[in-house]
Design a protein around this motif. Structure first.
Motif, mmCIF file in Angstrom:
data_model
loop_
_atom_site.group_PDB
_atom_site.id
_atom_site.type_symbol
_atom_site.label_atom_id
_atom_site.label_comp_id
_atom_site.label_asym_id
_atom_site.label_seq_id
_atom_site.Cartn_x
_atom_site.Cartn_y
_atom_site.Cartn_z
ATOM 1 N N ALA A 1 91.344 25.282 3.279
ATOM 2 C CA ALA A 1 89.779 25.322 2.842
ATOM 3 C C ALA A 1 89.745 24.019 4.365
ATOM 4 C CB ALA A 1 90.360 24.145 2.266
ATOM 5 N N ALA B 1 84.875 29.380 9.742
ATOM 6 C CA ALA B 1 84.597 30.524 8.466
ATOM 7 C C ALA B 1 84.781 32.212 8.961
ATOM 8 C CB ALA B 1 82.483 31.019 8.432
ATOM 9 N N SER C 1 90.116 32.399 8.023
ATOM 10 C CA SER C 1 91.118 32.737 6.708
ATOM 11 C C SER C 1 92.478 32.373 7.138
ATOM 12 C CB SER C 1 90.467 33.136 5.441
ATOM 13 O OG SER C 1 89.906 34.820 5.456
ATOM 14 N N GLN D 1 95.575 24.741 -0.507
ATOM 15 C CA GLN D 1 94.150 24.005 0.845
ATOM 16 C C GLN D 1 94.297 22.889 1.388
ATOM 17 O OE1 GLN D 1 92.214 26.574 0.639
ATOM 18 N NE2 GLN D 1 92.504 27.833 -1.039
ATOM 19 N N HIS E 1 82.555 26.210 -1.784
ATOM 20 C CA HIS E 1 83.403 25.592 -1.662
ATOM 21 C C HIS E 1 84.663 26.845 -0.920
ATOM 22 C CE1 HIS E 1 87.090 23.315 -0.875
ATOM 23 N NE2 HIS E 1 85.532 22.227 -1.333
ATOM 24 N N PRO E 2 85.386 26.310 0.078
ATOM 25 C CA PRO E 2 85.978 27.179 0.483
ATOM 26 C C PRO E 2 87.517 27.439 -0.490
ATOM 27 C CG PRO E 2 86.308 25.318 1.705
ATOM 28 C CD PRO E 2 84.664 24.758 1.322
ATOM 29 N N THR F 1 88.564 30.823 -1.198
ATOM 30 C CA THR F 1 89.276 31.892 0.080
ATOM 31 C C THR F 1 90.534 31.561 -0.120
ATOM 32 O OG1 THR F 1 87.118 31.705 1.814
ATOM 33 C CG2 THR F 1 89.289 32.424 1.929
ATOM 34 N N ARG G 1 83.260 19.694 4.375
ATOM 35 C CA ARG G 1 83.816 20.885 4.023
ATOM 36 C C ARG G 1 82.226 21.159 3.299
ATOM 37 N NH1 ARG G 1 89.413 20.091 0.941
ATOM 38 N NH2 ARG G 1 90.554 20.627 2.763
#
Length: 452
Positions: A69, A73, A76, A115, A185-186, A189, A253
């Motif tokens: 997390a 960007a 990932s 995460q 929120h990440p 991903t 974040r």
């Protein structure tokens, strides 16, 4: 355990023995969850020791306070990728030699990424602790990477994604469902990363990540087993003390905007043999909410899903026989808001709609009428039993403290978890449930066979 394992399960180790019963008499003192001793090295590395002298073994873990997390960007998977690359070697230890040396000394080693953290561990006889520290400290800031090593390992990671996710309808579905839960929120991903982004990761990406986050002041050393705390502190100063602290970027974040609409994710796949249903709700974590609310949700989860007498199993599987399986889970150990999930698999002669209706009938009863005295006490007893049995595992102790501390939990809350559980009231559970089960912040997931 595989090096790529997400490890979201780790703090749940204290709950895995929930099927045991335990009753605390008025004369008994509520047990604490271990008795850790801790210190801080001059370079900012926290050291936690859990002494356990029942067997001459030790678990040695280094936890970095960075996970998927925290990735930028478009990058990932870089946290998990670097976890793989940490076994490529240093100026002192050649590629692949780390694990060989540990094995030759009778130990096992591995790593995992989540995460919120990346962790590296070894289990061995207690007399090997100096060797384990020397090896781990060496690669904290001495890792060597080149294009050949990075390129080869990238193919390993891509194959891992193929096997665990791309070729697994449950894995693919989980990605889509979680991505729908988090609007910004990440956490939406996947830890392993999206394939199209993994394919573009470079040697420089790995070096940049490593040099940004792998430092003693961004790490926690946890040692559990047949050791003396002061001896561990001295060894830590010898091996980790020379590592240089760095300026670590603040952990900022993107946070969730208000969620205003229930979402439904339906996926069909010809490989699916048994349909499944689940619904997730945004839920607080131990770092982001009052500890009383978090403990109330943990007890609520136990009431819903703690063994054959729990509400979901007894009603849907045993009595109504509409579900082959049903339950819930909640992990309060994330750095940012987590999720609370209820789920069910229909019996062979039932439908997903029947499972969903049955689960919501139970949830609605809790919202309208609250929980009962007897089920509250039974849930507390099972959770207290889980705390007692958790102390039987040396590696479990190290995992519990590492996962919690890297996610921002306070050490006193970990230690006093059993007492906090005993103090949960019906009113606190009812209040937490009413706040939790808001369908506007939920996602329904349906994994179904392909239509004929």
């Amino acid at each position: 355990m595989n090096r790529s394992q997400s490890a979201g399960f780790i703090l749940s180790l204290i709950l895995v023995f929930g099927c045991f019963s335990y009753s605390l008499s008025a004369a008994e003192e509520i047990p604490t969850l271990f008795n850790p001793k801790t210190t801080m090295l001059e370079n900012g590395m926290q050291v936690v020791v859990i002494e356990d002298h029942r067997a001459p073994i030790v678990t040695h873990m280094v936890w970095y306070k960075v996970g998927a997390a925290d990735e930028p960007a478009g990058k990932s998977g870089i946290a998990h990728f670097l976890e793989h690359l940490m076994f490529k070697g240093t100026a002192k230890i050649g590629s692949g030699e780390f694990s060989r040396i540990v094995a030759e000394n009778g130990g096992q080693d591995n790593a995992f990424t989540s995460q919120d953290y990346t962790a590296y561990f070894q289990n061995a006889s207690a007399d090997k602790l100096p060797l384990l520290m020397e090896l781990e400290a060496d690669r904290m800031q001495g890792l060597l990477l080149d294009d050949d090593a990075v390129g080869a390992e990238l193919q390993v990671v891509l194959e891992e994604r193929s096997q665990r996710t791309d070729n697994n309808p449950s894995g693919l579905f989980r990605e889509q469902w979680i991505a729908a839960q988090y609007l910004a929120h990440p956490y939406g991903t996947p830890v392993i990363g999206w394939r199209n982004e993994i394919e573009k990761l470079t040697t420089q990406d790995a070096i940049d990540w490593y040099k940004t986050y792998y430092a003693p002041n961004n790490a926690i050393l946890v040692v559990a087993g047949d050791v003396e705390a002061e001896t561990v502190f001295q060894l830590a100063r010898k091996y980790y003390g020379p590592q240089k602290p760095m300026e670590i970027p603040p952990r900022i974040r993107v946070q969730e905007p208000p969620q205003l609409a229930k979402r439904v994710v339906e996926m069909r796949d010809e490989r699916v043999r048994e349909p499944s249903w689940r619904q997730s709700f945004l839920a607080p974590s131990a770092r982001t909410a009052d500890v009383k609310e978090v403990r109330a949700l943990e007890v609520l989860n136990e009431i819903l899903s703690g063994g054959p007498t729990s509400r979901l199993y007894s009603a849907l599987v045993r009595d109504q026989k509409v579900a082959a399986g049903a339950g819930s889970y909640y992990d309060a150990t994330s750095y940012d808001p987590s999720i609370f999930v209820v789920y069910g698999t229909p019996a062979s002669d039932a439908t997903i709609d029947q499972v969903e209706a049955g689960i919501w009938e139970i949830l609605q009863d809790i919202l309208n009428n609250g929980v009962g005295d007897d089920e509250l006490q039974s849930a507390k007893n099972r959770l207290l039993a889980s705390a007692i049995y958790a102390r039987d595992s040396v590696s479990g102790a190290a995992n519990i403290f590492g996962a919690a501390l890297t996610s921002g939990e306070k050490i006193e809350n970990i230690v006093n978890w059993p007492r906090q559980i005993t103090e949960v009231t019906k009113e606190e559970i009812n209040r937490a449930a009413r706040k939790l089960f808001d369908e506007k912040s939920s996602v329904v997931g349906k994994l179904l066979p392909e239509e004929k």
